[in-house]
Enzyme design. Sequence first.
Site, PDB file in Angstrom:
ATOM      1  N   ARG A 283      34.062  42.830  38.513  1.00 43.33           N
ATOM      2  CA  ARG A 283      32.711  42.628  39.033  1.00 43.33           C
ATOM      3  C   ARG A 283      31.626  43.226  38.134  1.00 43.33           C
ATOM      4  O   ARG A 283      30.600  42.606  37.893  1.00 43.33           O
ATOM      5  CB  ARG A 283      32.651  43.311  40.414  1.00 43.33           C
ATOM      6  CG  ARG A 283      31.391  43.070  41.187  1.00 43.33           C
ATOM      7  CD  ARG A 283      31.368  43.940  42.450  1.00 43.33           C
ATOM      8  NE  ARG A 283      32.617  44.018  43.155  1.00 43.33           N
ATOM      9  CZ  ARG A 283      32.920  43.306  44.242  1.00 43.33           C
ATOM     10  NH1 ARG A 283      32.053  42.463  44.745  1.00 43.33           N
ATOM     11  NH2 ARG A 283      34.096  43.450  44.829  1.00 43.33           N
ATOM     12  N   ARG A 319      31.773  35.107  49.868  1.00 45.07           N
ATOM     13  CA  ARG A 319      31.627  36.533  50.141  1.00 45.07           C
ATOM     14  C   ARG A 319      30.886  36.841  51.452  1.00 45.07           C
ATOM     15  O   ARG A 319      31.325  37.699  52.217  1.00 45.07           O
ATOM     16  CB  ARG A 319      30.971  37.269  48.953  1.00 45.07           C
ATOM     17  CG  ARG A 319      31.722  37.090  47.640  1.00 45.07           C
ATOM     18  CD  ARG A 319      31.275  38.049  46.551  1.00 45.07           C
ATOM     19  NE  ARG A 319      31.672  39.404  46.843  1.00 45.07           N
ATOM     20  CZ  ARG A 319      30.889  40.318  47.334  1.00 45.07           C
ATOM     21  NH1 ARG A 319      29.626  40.049  47.557  1.00 45.07           N
ATOM     22  NH2 ARG A 319      31.343  41.510  47.619  1.00 45.07           N
ATOM     23  N   CYS A 350      31.061  23.085  58.697  1.00 43.86           N
ATOM     24  CA  CYS A 350      31.095  23.105  60.160  1.00 43.86           C
ATOM     25  C   CYS A 350      31.776  24.346  60.708  1.00 43.86           C
ATOM     26  O   CYS A 350      32.859  24.281  61.304  1.00 43.86           O
ATOM     27  CB  CYS A 350      31.756  21.837  60.657  1.00 43.86           C
ATOM     28  SG  CYS A 350      30.745  20.434  60.170  1.00 43.86           S
TER      29      CYS A 350
HETATM   30  N1  LLP Z   1      42.379  45.653  39.056  1.00 46.10           N
HETATM   31  C1  LLP Z   1      43.082  45.253  40.127  1.00 46.10           C
HETATM   32  C2  LLP Z   1      44.492  45.584  40.222  1.00 46.10           C
HETATM   33  C3  LLP Z   1      42.431  44.530  41.144  1.00 46.10           C
HETATM   34  O1  LLP Z   1      43.122  44.152  42.224  1.00 46.10           O
HETATM   35  C4  LLP Z   1      41.056  44.238  41.031  1.00 46.10           C
HETATM   36  C5  LLP Z   1      40.348  43.494  42.084  1.00 46.10           C
HETATM   37  C6  LLP Z   1      40.377  44.650  39.879  1.00 46.10           C
HETATM   38  C7  LLP Z   1      41.064  45.370  38.911  1.00 46.10           C
HETATM   39  C8  LLP Z   1      38.931  44.376  39.634  1.00 46.10           C
HETATM   40  O2  LLP Z   1      38.120  44.966  40.587  1.00 46.10           O
HETATM   41  P1  LLP Z   1      36.525  44.939  40.386  1.00 46.10           P
HETATM   42  O3  LLP Z   1      36.233  45.725  39.142  1.00 46.10           O
HETATM   43  O4  LLP Z   1      36.137  43.521  40.244  1.00 46.10           O
HETATM   44  O5  LLP Z   1      35.998  45.552  41.608  1.00 46.10           O
HETATM   45  N2  LLP Z   1      36.893  39.200  46.454  1.00 46.10           N
HETATM   46  C9  LLP Z   1      36.381  40.541  46.632  1.00 46.10           C
HETATM   47  C10 LLP Z   1      36.890  41.497  45.601  1.00 46.10           C
HETATM   48  C11 LLP Z   1      38.399  41.554  45.506  1.00 46.10           C
HETATM   49  C12 LLP Z   1      38.887  42.454  44.409  1.00 46.10           C
HETATM   50  C13 LLP Z   1      40.337  42.268  44.180  1.00 46.10           C
HETATM   51  N3  LLP Z   1      40.905  43.076  43.150  1.00 46.10           N
HETATM   52  C14 LLP Z   1      34.861  40.488  46.675  1.00 46.10           C
HETATM   53  O6  LLP Z   1      34.287  39.412  46.542  1.00 46.10           O
HETATM   54  O7  LLP Z   1      34.227  41.519  46.879  1.00 46.10           O
END
Ligand code: LLP
Length: 428
Positions: A283, A319, A350
């Site tokens: 992110r 989200r 819907c």
């Molecule tokens: N490493 C692992 C093992 C992960 O499972 C994830 C994210 C990341 C790194 C990266 O995390 P970030 O830096 O992006 O926070 N769909 C959700 C977020 C799910 C994250 C899943 N794993 C949302 O839209 O907030």
Amino acid sequence: MISTVASTRHASLPGTSIDGVDLVALAEKLGTPLHAYSASAIRSRIDELQTALSGLDATICYAAKANSNIAILQLMASAGVGADIVSAGELHRCLHAGIPSKRIIFSGVGKSEDEMAGALDVGIRRFNVESHDELLTLQRVAKAKQLIARVAVRINPDVDAQTHAKISTGKSENKFGVSIAEARRWFADRAQLSHVQLDGLHVHIGSQILSLQPYRLALARVADFWRELEANGHPINSIDVGGGLGVRYRAEDDPPIAAADYVAAIRVALNGYRGSLLLEPGRYLVAEAGVLLTRALRIKQGDERQFLVLDSAMNDLQRPSLYDAWHDIVPVVDDPSRRMTRYDIVGPVCETGDTFARSREMRECVARDLLMIKTTGAYGASMASTYNSRPLAAEVMLDKGRYAVIRRRQNIEEMMAGEQPARHWQTT
Ligand code: LLP
């Protein structure tokens, strides 16, 4: 008709540009909904993190799931960034985009034997292993190939990342990783693993983390364990500190953790560590670089609430429906002559859950107005679906005054590709 009124009404007002590209003209050309990403913004996030990491033997392995468009992955590759993958599909995308296998690490609780075999074949850098069964399976698959799998054990440090429950991963009740007690047994039995080189630790406690405190706690536990392992004759060559750095979803909020502070906390926690360091941000690198351009379809006055109906929906950006996540939603052309009002901002799908915002205060809109849903570069397009048979939106990259379509808008034929009438009946 209405569209003319709306556009002439705006004619003299300046619209928003991103990365030197005028969004009104872009939406006219490419249509909406449209995911747009600023390449410059992504590069500057990479730079920030790389600068903070200078002097360390560190590799950024972008969590491809955040946005796995091959153009985004190519951008990562050209900046020297690797990838954290969780499936054969992501592995394929990353290799296709030119990320070297030596910069790819494989995480996730459900790697299949085929996925392990494929990753071993191309020589990925490391597997982050999350269960004993996975460890033994990987040993078997690697032995059959006469290859060595380099492995880090994913520690579940039982730390609350203070984020949304659905994206919290570091508590013992979560499905991720193993306890330090269990990991200790893996190292003690290491000699039995002829084709696994168990010499790494991994931790990832969750996503959209806004405070350093949970990181400090988790890293302290990992650091204690690393010191204990080294003292017991188990050298640790790699520590993967995961991802999770939060971003700013509301313009009015304070900026979240700065890369420099985050890396400083890592330096403090792992003081004395000489092996390589891996980071898996997703992110942080892409979220704020992206917007979802969308038009107002109509305003609907309900008995109790006023609805602003957009041409994008939960299938384009899940989200808000999935996590009640806030995204700023603003007109691309701000017209100060319009009065403020409140809308429930919804899509055409819907389901009542197809709501981007409730009772959101903003300027009055009319049909055809162009709006942008902000901070959608991460977990936007990569989580999109064709629910309600809505074809996938187009994606475009913006870079210093130019744009390139990086995913053309799906058409209805493409959406149905692979489906067929039940004609050729067979028996097993
Ligand atoms: N490493 C692992 C093992 C992960 O499972 C994830 C994210 C990341 C790194 C990266 O995390 P970030 O830096 O992006 O926070 N769909 C959700 C977020 C799910 C994250 C899943 N794993 C949302 O839209 O907030």
